[in-house]
Write a protein that holds these residues in place. Structure first.
Motif, short mmCIF file in Angstrom:
data_model
loop_
_atom_site.label_atom_id
_atom_site.label_comp_id
_atom_site.label_asym_id
_atom_site.label_seq_id
_atom_site.Cartn_x
_atom_site.Cartn_y
_atom_site.Cartn_z
N ILE A 28 -16.38 -66.67 9.24
CA ILE A 28 -16.03 -68.07 9.42
C ILE A 28 -17.35 -68.82 9.54
O ILE A 28 -17.99 -68.80 10.59
CB ILE A 28 -15.16 -68.29 10.67
N PRO A 29 -17.79 -69.44 8.45
CA PRO A 29 -19.07 -70.13 8.51
C PRO A 29 -19.04 -71.31 9.48
O PRO A 29 -18.06 -72.05 9.51
CB PRO A 29 -19.30 -70.62 7.08
N PHE A 30 -20.05 -71.41 10.26
CA PHE A 30 -20.20 -72.52 11.19
C PHE A 30 -20.99 -73.57 10.43
O PHE A 30 -22.20 -73.51 10.31
CB PHE A 30 -20.93 -72.03 12.44
N PHE A 31 -20.27 -74.54 9.86
CA PHE A 31 -20.84 -75.47 8.90
C PHE A 31 -22.04 -76.24 9.44
O PHE A 31 -23.03 -76.42 8.75
CB PHE A 31 -19.76 -76.43 8.40
N SER A 32 -21.97 -76.70 10.69
CA SER A 32 -23.08 -77.48 11.22
C SER A 32 -24.34 -76.62 11.36
O SER A 32 -25.45 -77.11 11.18
CB SER A 32 -22.73 -78.12 12.55
N LEU A 33 -24.17 -75.34 11.62
CA LEU A 33 -25.33 -74.44 11.69
C LEU A 33 -25.91 -74.22 10.30
O LEU A 33 -27.14 -74.21 10.13
CB LEU A 33 -24.92 -73.10 12.31
N LEU A 34 -25.06 -74.09 9.30
CA LEU A 34 -25.53 -73.97 7.92
C LEU A 34 -26.34 -75.21 7.53
O LEU A 34 -27.43 -75.10 6.97
CB LEU A 34 -24.34 -73.80 6.97
N ILE A 35 -25.81 -76.39 7.84
CA ILE A 35 -26.51 -77.64 7.51
C ILE A 35 -27.85 -77.71 8.23
O ILE A 35 -28.86 -78.11 7.65
CB ILE A 35 -25.62 -78.87 7.85
N LYS A 36 -27.86 -77.32 9.50
CA LYS A 36 -29.11 -77.33 10.27
C LYS A 36 -30.13 -76.40 9.63
O LYS A 36 -31.30 -76.76 9.46
CB LYS A 36 -28.85 -76.92 11.72
N ASP A 37 -29.70 -75.20 9.26
CA ASP A 37 -30.61 -74.23 8.63
C ASP A 37 -31.17 -74.78 7.32
O ASP A 37 -32.37 -74.68 7.06
CB ASP A 37 -29.90 -72.90 8.36
N ILE A 38 -30.31 -75.37 6.52
CA ILE A 38 -30.76 -75.94 5.24
C ILE A 38 -31.72 -77.10 5.48
O ILE A 38 -32.75 -77.22 4.82
CB ILE A 38 -29.55 -76.36 4.37
N TYR A 39 -31.39 -77.95 6.44
CA TYR A 39 -32.24 -79.10 6.75
C TYR A 39 -33.64 -78.65 7.16
O TYR A 39 -34.64 -79.13 6.64
CB TYR A 39 -31.61 -79.96 7.85
N PHE A 40 -33.72 -77.71 8.12
CA PHE A 40 -35.02 -77.28 8.61
C PHE A 40 -35.79 -76.49 7.56
O PHE A 40 -37.01 -76.57 7.49
CB PHE A 40 -34.90 -76.52 9.92
N LEU A 41 -35.09 -75.75 6.73
CA LEU A 41 -35.74 -75.05 5.63
C LEU A 41 -36.34 -76.07 4.65
O LEU A 41 -37.48 -75.94 4.23
CB LEU A 41 -34.75 -74.13 4.91
#
Length: 111
Positions: free
Chosen positions: A9-22
């Motif tokens: 179950i992907p935690f969408f806000s964590l995915l967005i945070k990871d992509i943003y910081f990357l």
């Protein structure tokens, strides 16, 4: 022996945070002017994993009662979550006590 079933179950806000910081934390170009392929490879990997997770079908039957609960349960604001947290575990210092009193006053009309 039952087969191992992996549910993601992907935690969408964590995915967005990871992509943003990357994206923000890594340069598009290396000091020598070449494209930073490692950055773009990592971005592509994040998106690709998410797309794979979206296609996984849950092997369990839908439970009507659980679905109804999830669709009708109230969504708490950040302040309401703070208040619930303080109600569960009391405030520990003066700052938290002041915050708790303010939240109670604002959300519940109590002092």
């Amino acid at each position: 022996m039952l087969p191992l079933v992996l549910i993601v179950i992907p935690f969408f806000s964590l995915l967005i945070k990871d992509i943003y910081f990357l994206n923000e934390g890594c340069a598009n170009r290396l000091p020598n002017g070449h494209v930073n392929f490692e950055k773009f490879w990592e971005l592509a990997k994040q998106v690709s994993e998410f797309m794979t997770w979206k296609q996984v079908e849950c092997p369990f039957e839908r439970d009507r009662k659980i679905l109804q609960y999830l669709l009708t349960v109230p969504v708490f604001s950040e302040d309401a979550l703070y208040l619930a947290s303080y109600e569960s575990e009391g405030p520990e210092n003066h700052i938290e006590k002041d915050r708790w009193k303010t939240l109670r006053s604002t959300l519940l009309g109590r002092v």
